[in-house]
Design a protein around this motif. Structure first.
Motif, PDB file in Angstrom:
ATOM      1  N   PHE A  19       0.867  -1.191   0.000  1.00 37.21           N
ATOM      2  CA  PHE A  19       0.000   0.000   0.000  1.00 37.21           C
ATOM      3  C   PHE A  19       0.891   1.225   0.000  1.00 37.21           C
ATOM      4  N   THR A  20       0.330   2.399  -0.306  1.00 33.64           N
ATOM      5  CA  THR A  20       1.107   3.626  -0.510  1.00 33.64           C
ATOM      6  C   THR A  20       0.474   4.772   0.271  1.00 33.64           C
ATOM      7  N   PRO A  21       0.762   4.863   1.536  1.00 33.66           N
ATOM      8  CA  PRO A  21       0.147   5.914   2.374  1.00 33.66           C
ATOM      9  C   PRO A  21       0.823   7.263   2.174  1.00 33.66           C
ATOM     10  N   ASN A  22       0.618   7.888   1.023  1.00 30.88           N
ATOM     11  CA  ASN A  22       1.240   9.171   0.706  1.00 30.88           C
ATOM     12  C   ASN A  22       0.238  10.318   0.673  1.00 30.88           C
ATOM     13  N   GLY A  23      -0.999  10.050   1.118  1.00 24.88           N
ATOM     14  CA  GLY A  23      -1.977  11.114   1.222  1.00 24.88           C
ATOM     15  C   GLY A  23      -2.662  11.500  -0.076  1.00 24.88           C
ATOM     16  N   ASP A  24      -2.469  10.702  -1.157  1.00 26.60           N
ATOM     17  CA  ASP A  24      -3.119  11.063  -2.429  1.00 26.60           C
ATOM     18  C   ASP A  24      -4.518  10.494  -2.549  1.00 26.60           C
ATOM     19  N   GLY A  25      -4.998   9.815  -1.507  1.00 24.66           N
ATOM     20  CA  GLY A  25      -6.334   9.255  -1.524  1.00 24.66           C
ATOM     21  C   GLY A  25      -6.442   7.931  -2.237  1.00 24.66           C
ATOM     22  N   ILE A  26      -5.312   7.411  -2.767  1.00 21.76           N
ATOM     23  CA  ILE A  26      -5.318   6.147  -3.498  1.00 21.76           C
ATOM     24  C   ILE A  26      -4.441   5.151  -2.739  1.00 21.76           C
ATOM     25  N   ASN A  27      -5.055   4.045  -2.312  1.00 19.65           N
ATOM     26  CA  ASN A  27      -4.310   2.973  -1.652  1.00 19.65           C
ATOM     27  C   ASN A  27      -3.555   3.474  -0.422  1.00 19.65           C
ATOM     28  N   ASP A  28      -4.204   4.401   0.318  1.00 21.04           N
ATOM     29  CA  ASP A  28      -3.537   4.978   1.495  1.00 21.04           C
ATOM     30  C   ASP A  28      -3.659   4.098   2.736  1.00 21.04           C
ATOM     31  N   LEU A  29      -4.610   3.156   2.747  1.00 23.64           N
ATOM     32  CA  LEU A  29      -4.824   2.297   3.900  1.00 23.64           C
ATOM     33  C   LEU A  29      -4.574   0.848   3.528  1.00 23.64           C
ATOM     34  N   SER A  56     -12.677  -1.440  11.559  1.00 24.62           N
ATOM     35  CA  SER A  56     -11.653  -0.435  11.285  1.00 24.62           C
ATOM     36  C   SER A  56     -11.489  -0.246   9.776  1.00 24.62           C
ATOM     37  N   ASN A  57     -11.002   0.950   9.411  1.00 23.31           N
ATOM     38  CA  ASN A  57     -10.691   1.219   7.997  1.00 23.31           C
ATOM     39  C   ASN A  57      -9.345   0.656   7.593  1.00 23.31           C
ATOM     40  N   GLY A  58      -8.531   0.185   8.585  1.00 28.53           N
ATOM     41  CA  GLY A  58      -7.235  -0.374   8.281  1.00 28.53           C
ATOM     42  C   GLY A  58      -6.111   0.454   8.852  1.00 28.53           C
ATOM     43  N   TRP A  59      -4.880   0.096   8.486  1.00 28.11           N
ATOM     44  CA  TRP A  59      -3.683   0.776   9.007  1.00 28.11           C
ATOM     45  C   TRP A  59      -3.243   1.831   8.005  1.00 28.11           C
ATOM     46  N   ASP A  60      -2.839   3.039   8.569  1.00 26.21           N
ATOM     47  CA  ASP A  60      -2.431   4.150   7.704  1.00 26.21           C
ATOM     48  C   ASP A  60      -0.927   4.288   7.569  1.00 26.21           C
ATOM     49  N   GLY A  61      -0.132   3.286   8.088  1.00 26.92           N
ATOM     50  CA  GLY A  61       1.326   3.323   7.950  1.00 26.92           C
ATOM     51  C   GLY A  61       2.028   4.129   9.026  1.00 26.92           C
ATOM     52  N   SER A  62       1.349   4.433  10.132  1.00 28.31           N
ATOM     53  CA  SER A  62       1.981   5.230  11.196  1.00 28.31           C
ATOM     54  C   SER A  62       2.066   4.420  12.495  1.00 28.31           C
ATOM     55  N   TYR A  63       2.927   4.917  13.390  1.00 29.72           N
ATOM     56  CA  TYR A  63       3.066   4.314  14.727  1.00 29.72           C
ATOM     57  C   TYR A  63       3.231   5.449  15.711  1.00 29.72           C
ATOM     58  N   ASN A  64       2.272   5.496  16.685  1.00 26.49           N
ATOM     59  CA  ASN A  64       2.273   6.586  17.670  1.00 26.49           C
ATOM     60  C   ASN A  64       2.288   7.952  16.994  1.00 26.49           C
ATOM     61  N   GLY A  65       1.541   8.065  15.874  1.00 28.21           N
ATOM     62  CA  GLY A  65       1.400   9.353  15.187  1.00 28.21           C
ATOM     63  C   GLY A  65       2.518   9.687  14.225  1.00 28.21           C
ATOM     64  N   PHE A 109      -4.576 -16.492   9.467  1.00 28.67           N
ATOM     65  CA  PHE A 109      -3.884 -16.210   8.204  1.00 28.67           C
ATOM     66  C   PHE A 109      -2.669 -15.368   8.531  1.00 28.67           C
ATOM     67  N   LYS A 110      -1.511 -15.713   7.911  1.00 23.34           N
ATOM     68  CA  LYS A 110      -0.285 -14.952   8.121  1.00 23.34           C
ATOM     69  C   LYS A 110       0.320 -14.578   6.771  1.00 23.34           C
ATOM     70  N   GLY A 111       1.086 -13.482   6.779  1.00 23.08           N
ATOM     71  CA  GLY A 111       1.756 -13.067   5.557  1.00 23.08           C
ATOM     72  C   GLY A 111       2.497 -11.781   5.755  1.00 23.08           C
ATOM     73  N   HIS A 112       3.004 -11.223   4.659  1.00 22.22           N
ATOM     74  CA  HIS A 112       3.725  -9.956   4.740  1.00 22.22           C
ATOM     75  C   HIS A 112       3.332  -9.080   3.564  1.00 22.22           C
ATOM     76  N   PHE A 113       3.670  -7.804   3.686  1.00 22.20           N
ATOM     77  CA  PHE A 113       3.345  -6.836   2.631  1.00 22.20           C
ATOM     78  C   PHE A 113       4.361  -5.709   2.697  1.00 22.20           C
ATOM     79  N   SER A 114       4.316  -4.822   1.730  1.00 19.52           N
ATOM     80  CA  SER A 114       5.286  -3.726   1.644  1.00 19.52           C
ATOM     81  C   SER A 114       4.593  -2.382   1.829  1.00 19.52           C
ATOM     82  N   LEU A 115       5.286  -1.474   2.516  1.00 18.95           N
ATOM     83  CA  LEU A 115       4.851  -0.089   2.619  1.00 18.95           C
ATOM     84  C   LEU A 115       5.701   0.716   1.644  1.00 18.95           C
ATOM     85  N   LYS A 116       5.045   1.420   0.740  1.00 23.40           N
ATOM     86  CA  LYS A 116       5.763   2.215  -0.257  1.00 23.40           C
ATOM     87  C   LYS A 116       5.251   3.646  -0.216  1.00 23.40           C
ATOM     88  N   ARG A 117       6.190   4.568  -0.383  1.00 27.14           N
ATOM     89  CA  ARG A 117       5.795   5.986  -0.378  1.00 27.14           C
ATOM     90  C   ARG A 117       6.127   6.648  -1.706  1.00 27.14           C
TER      91      ARG A 117
END
Length: 588
Positions: free
Chosen positions: A507-517, A551-560, A580-588
């Motif tokens: 996912f790409t939490p860069n604030g563009d409204g696309i795939n932010d969560l 929940s809407n999901g995770w936004d890529g932050s920790y403690n703000g 279910f277990k797995g991994h994913f990538s955070l991209k900015r």
């Protein structure tokens, strides 16, 4: 009171100029008539030496021409059969300042002649005196000419008459003295010319403006006295006979003192395109392959040592209707006896079967299949209705009907050419799967190249030409590859495993409204089994975030604070306690 016949005649006369109705009993058939092309109907100031041309009409095998100075008149030309020719040049020209009427009749072998409505044009005045003419028989300077010969000369444009003088010296007139023969092109002397004598002939064309000037005399030398042969006539076929076979046996009456016979045959009265003065020393011959549905014009001229017979008439015969096209009296349409059929330009056969059979698409009396080589040579392969073809290449099918007419058998054939391509049943080599956030794409690869089409989830289609399916749901799918030529279908099941692919890869939490969560996909919530909690960890195993189904999901932050680009791990627990277990990538 008008009779029924009067009313019918009035109706026919009211028809348009170039469209008549041929009526026989209760059957009426529309028949097109030809228009004059040159001169046009109604033209004025037409040259007196004009050639008359008219448009050809499809399916009409011959024309009969009449020319006169009154409507429907024949005083200039009386029902001249010109065969299939659509031109006629009046040999004597036309009278000046005169309204000329042309009547064209359509000649058929299998129905009555159609007389078309008369057309007209007006000639202009003569503008100059005629030119000198040339001698055609005997030829100028000819030797050994029979004393009984006739004199024939060429037409001179603009001439309305000719004066002829004949003597035994240059410009002499002791035999014929300036005789006016009117507008004729021949002269038959009352008495034979003196034998073994040089004769001089002067022919002077004239019209109302004057006489041709500076015309030189022609000369020829007569032969010793001898008797010319008489003319012969056709025995087989008879003059005027129709439905004659295409390779007829020609026979004519023998002439007692003839040495041989000169035969001329043409497809119009003016042509010698079949035989041109061919010499025969017997009274019969076979002519091979006349064209069907045609009138032929025959002149037989016996000859001996004294010369050629004089004034032998032209005779005619017409060949059988043949394969057509000709007019069918019942339907009123053009009909052909050839088989009528089509084959696709390209025919695809399958490589995975030994029964690559092509069947002729028509019932006919006979068939011929050919392989067509690159050099155009055709090799006969089969004479049956069906053929088995195992090689790609160019081929031809000839289908024919056998016609029996006038004791003659011939074929009416139709040939069509086609190309054979060999198709191969498809084999799926691989399917490249690409997963987006909430959809899948499939690109289908085959082991071989063919004319294939593709479908997803339904073997019956719809099919598409492109091998790519995008935007598909996250679930199991089946892809189908089908040969367009019917040579088979291949398929592959594409399993979707939510334990591996049930969550987004990135996912790409860069604030563009696309795939932010980052969140789970709805496909996981099947059979009323829902997500209870989702735990997210960094690569060191530290718990970063927990969320549930509300929940809407995770936004890529920790403690703000926004976390860096990296791989993160998740553990999802269903209400059924399934993990279910797995991994994913955070991209900015």
């Amino acid at each position: 009171m008008k009779t029924k016949q009067d009313l019918e005649l009035s109706r026919i006369l009211a028809m348009p100029l170039f469209f008549l109705m041929l009526c026989m009993s209760s059957l009426c058939i529309a028949q097109e008539c030809p228009k004059l092309l040159s001169p046009l109907d109604g033209a004025t100031q037409v040259d007196v030496n004009t050639t008359i041309n008219w448009e050809p009409i499809t399916g009409v095998p011959g024309y009969i021409l009449s020319i006169g100075t009154t409507p429907g008149g024949t005083n200039l030309l009386n029902e001249k059969n010109v065969g299939a020719s659509t031109t006629y040049s009046p040999p004597l020209g036309l009278p000046e300042n005169t309204e000329v009427y042309v009547t064209i009749s359509l000649f058929f072998f299998n129905r009555p002649t159609v007389v078309c409505e008369t057309q007209r044009f007006t000639t202009g005045p003569l503008t100059e005196i005629p030119q000198c003419t040339t001698l055609q028989m005997p030829l100028n300077n000819a030797n050994n000419v029979n004393p009984a010969t006739n004199i024939i000369w060429a037409a001179s444009p603009n001439a309305t008459g000719y004066r002829i003088s004949i003597g035994t010296t240059m410009n002499g007139r002791e035999i014929i003295d300036n005789l006016d023969v009117a507008n004729a092109l021949t002269y038959n002397p009352v008495n034979d010319f003196p034998a073994e004598t040089t004769l001089y002939i002067t022919i002077l064309p004239y019209n109302r403006l004057g006489t041709a000037i500076n015309c030189t005399a022609f000369n020829f030398i007569t032969a010793p006295e001898a008797q010319l042969p008489n003319c012969s006539s056709l025995i087989t076929p008879l003059d005027g006979e129709t439905n004659v076979p295409l390779s007829p046996f020609l026979e004519w009456t023998p002439v007692e003192n003839a040495t041989g016979y000169r035969i001329t045959i043409g497809t119009s009265p003016f042509d010698s395109n079949i035989l041109d003065n061919a010499i025969f020393y017997k009274t019969s011959t076979v002519i091979i392959d006349f064209e069907p549905n045609r009138t032929f014009f025959v002149t037989i001229t016996p000859f001996n040592q004294a010369g050629d017979a004089l004034g032998c008439p032209q005779e005619t015969f017409s060949t059988l209707i043949g394969c057509g096209p000709y007019y069918d009296m019942v339907s009123g349409e053009l009909t052909v006896l050839n088989p009528e059929f089509t084959l696709p330009e390209k025919i695809a056969l399958c490589s995975n079967t030994s029964n690559n059979t092509i069947t002729a698409p028509i019932n006919a009396d006979g068939y011929r299949w050919y392989k067509v080589e690159e050099n155009g040579r055709e090799t006969l392969l089969s004479t049956t209705k069906e053929i088995i073809i195992l090689e790609e290449g160019n081929y031809a099918l000839e289908a024919f009907n056998i016609i029996n007419d006038a004791n003659n058998t011939f074929e009416c054939a139709t040939t069509t050419y086609f190309e054979v391509e060999i198709s191969v049943q498809p084999t799926i080599k691989d399917v490249v799967v690409t997963q987006q956030a909430n959809s899948l794409s499939y690109e289908i690869m085959t082991d071989n190249v063919g004319d294939y089409e593709y479908s997803l989830d339904n073997e019956q289609g719809p099919y598409q030409d492109i091998n790519l399916f995008s935007g598909q749901s996250l679930e199991t799918h089946i892809v189908y590859v089908r040969d367009k030529n019917g040579c088979g279908t291949a398929s592959r099941i594409l399993e979707y495993d939510p334990t591996i692919n049930g969550f987004p890869d990135f996912f790409t939490p860069n604030g563009d409204g696309i795939n932010d969560l980052w969140n789970y996909l709805p496909v996981l919530e099947l059979n009323n089994d829902k997500i209870a909690t989702v735990h997210i960890f960094d690569k060191y195993g530290n718990l970063i975030f927990i969320f549930n189904s509300d929940s809407n999901g995770w936004d890529g932050s920790y403690n703000g604070k926004q976390l860096p680009e990296a791989d993160y791990w998740f553990k999802a627990q269903m209400f059924s306690n399934k993990i279910f277990k797995g991994h994913f990538s955070l991209k900015r």
